[in-house]
Design an enzyme around this catalytic site. Sequence first.
Site, PDB file in Angstrom:
ATOM      1  N   SER A   1       9.090   1.452   4.843  1.00  0.00           N
ATOM      2  CA  SER A   1       8.178   1.508   5.971  1.00  0.00           C
ATOM      3  C   SER A   1       7.293   2.754   5.881  1.00  0.00           C
ATOM      4  CB  SER A   1       8.981   1.449   7.278  1.00  0.00           C
ATOM      5  OG  SER A   1       8.154   1.176   8.377  1.00  0.00           O
TER       6      SER A   1
ATOM      7  N   ASP B   1       7.168 -10.222   8.541  1.00  0.00           N
ATOM      8  CA  ASP B   1       7.321  -8.866   9.074  1.00  0.00           C
ATOM      9  C   ASP B   1       6.310  -8.679  10.202  1.00  0.00           C
ATOM     10  OD1 ASP B   1       7.284  -6.122   9.592  1.00  0.00           O
ATOM     11  OD2 ASP B   1       7.681  -5.593   7.502  1.00  0.00           O
TER      12      ASP B   1
ATOM     13  N   HIS C   1      11.333  -6.807   9.040  1.00  0.00           N
ATOM     14  CA  HIS C   1      10.967  -5.428   8.724  1.00  0.00           C
ATOM     15  C   HIS C   1      12.221  -4.655   8.327  1.00  0.00           C
ATOM     16  CE1 HIS C   1       8.212  -2.038   8.729  1.00  0.00           C
ATOM     17  NE2 HIS C   1       9.168  -1.314   9.305  1.00  0.00           N
TER      18      HIS C   1
END
Length: 320
Positions: free
Chosen positions: A141, A267, A296
Site C-alpha cells: 500500500s 481493491d 486491499h
Amino acid sequence: MPIIESAYKAPYFFRKGFVSTVYSGLFRKVNGLIQKRERITLSDGDFLDLDWSYSEGKTERLIIILHGLEGNAQRHYITGTAKIFNQNHIDAVSVNFRGCSGEDNLSYRSYHSGDTGDLEQVIQHILNTTEYSEIYIKGFSLGGNVALKYLGENQNIPEQIKAGIAVSVPCFLAGSAKELHTLKNKPFHDKFKYNLKEKLIIKKSQHTDKLNDTDITSIKTLYDFDNLYTSKAHGFKDAQDYYKQSSSLQFLPNIHIPTLLINALNDSFLSAECYPVKEAKNNPNLFLEMPKHGGHVGFFQFGGFYYNEKRALEFVEQKR
C-alpha cells in the site's frame, strides 16, 4: 513486458474485496516469528526502528519490508512475508516508519507516501553495517508506493538491490484519495482518520508552535489531514501538490530492476489509474499482475502463507 495472468484463486468466501481486506487485517495470525529491534538515527536527528528476523543459517540475502498507512512491523501482512522469506534462507528487516513503532518520533514531520529519503538512509545503513549481496524491497500500500517511487526516481540505486515487489499500491494518489472518500470505503476512511488525528494530538503537545486544538478539530476527512498536516509538514504546498509529487505512477517507466506489482481488481482503495497497463507493457522490468480478487492487502490462501507472500518469494527466485 506482457501483463502477467494471475494464478490467484480466492476461496469462495474471500471473493468479496471487503471480506478479504477486513479478515486479513483483523483476524489473521502469524506465529513463531522472532524479531530483534534496532534503532537507527537519521540525518536530521530523528530515529527509525527496524525489526530484524533471521533465517536459520548465515545468508547473504535480505528483504526490506515496508508497511502501509498506520501500519507497523508487527502487522501480520509484514510478519507473514518475513516468515516465509526466513524459512527460505533470506533474512528480513521490517521498517517501522517514523512514529509507527509505538513511540512518537522526535520531529514535527513523520512519514508519507512519497518519502523515499528515509528508505535511502535505511538502505545505506544496511550497506554500511552488513555484507548482504542480494537485497529485495517489498512494500504494501503506502509502503509499496514508496518502494516503486524509490526504484523509479533513482537511477543510481545500489547494485545489491536485485528486485522489488509492491502489493495493493495506490500509485496514483489523487485517485486513491478520492476512492477512500466514497461511501463504500467509509469504515476504512474513518478508522484511518481517527488514528491519524490521535497521533496528531500527541504531536501537538510537543510542537505547540505548529499545531493547536482548532487545527485538529477542523480535520473532518483524510483530505483535510493531508491538507493541514501531511503536505505542510513535509514541504508541499497542499494536499493536491503532495499527491502529484508523491505518486509513483510517473516513475514506473524508469524502473530498471525486475519489479512485480500486484493490484487486485476488486481493491476498493484503488482508482483506474492504479492499474498501469501501459507502463508495464512499455517497461521490460515492470511486471503487472492484476488478480480478479484479493481486496486491499488481502490475498487469503489456506495453508498459512498468503498468495502475495508465496508470489513474492517465487518472483525473487525467478529473477536471480
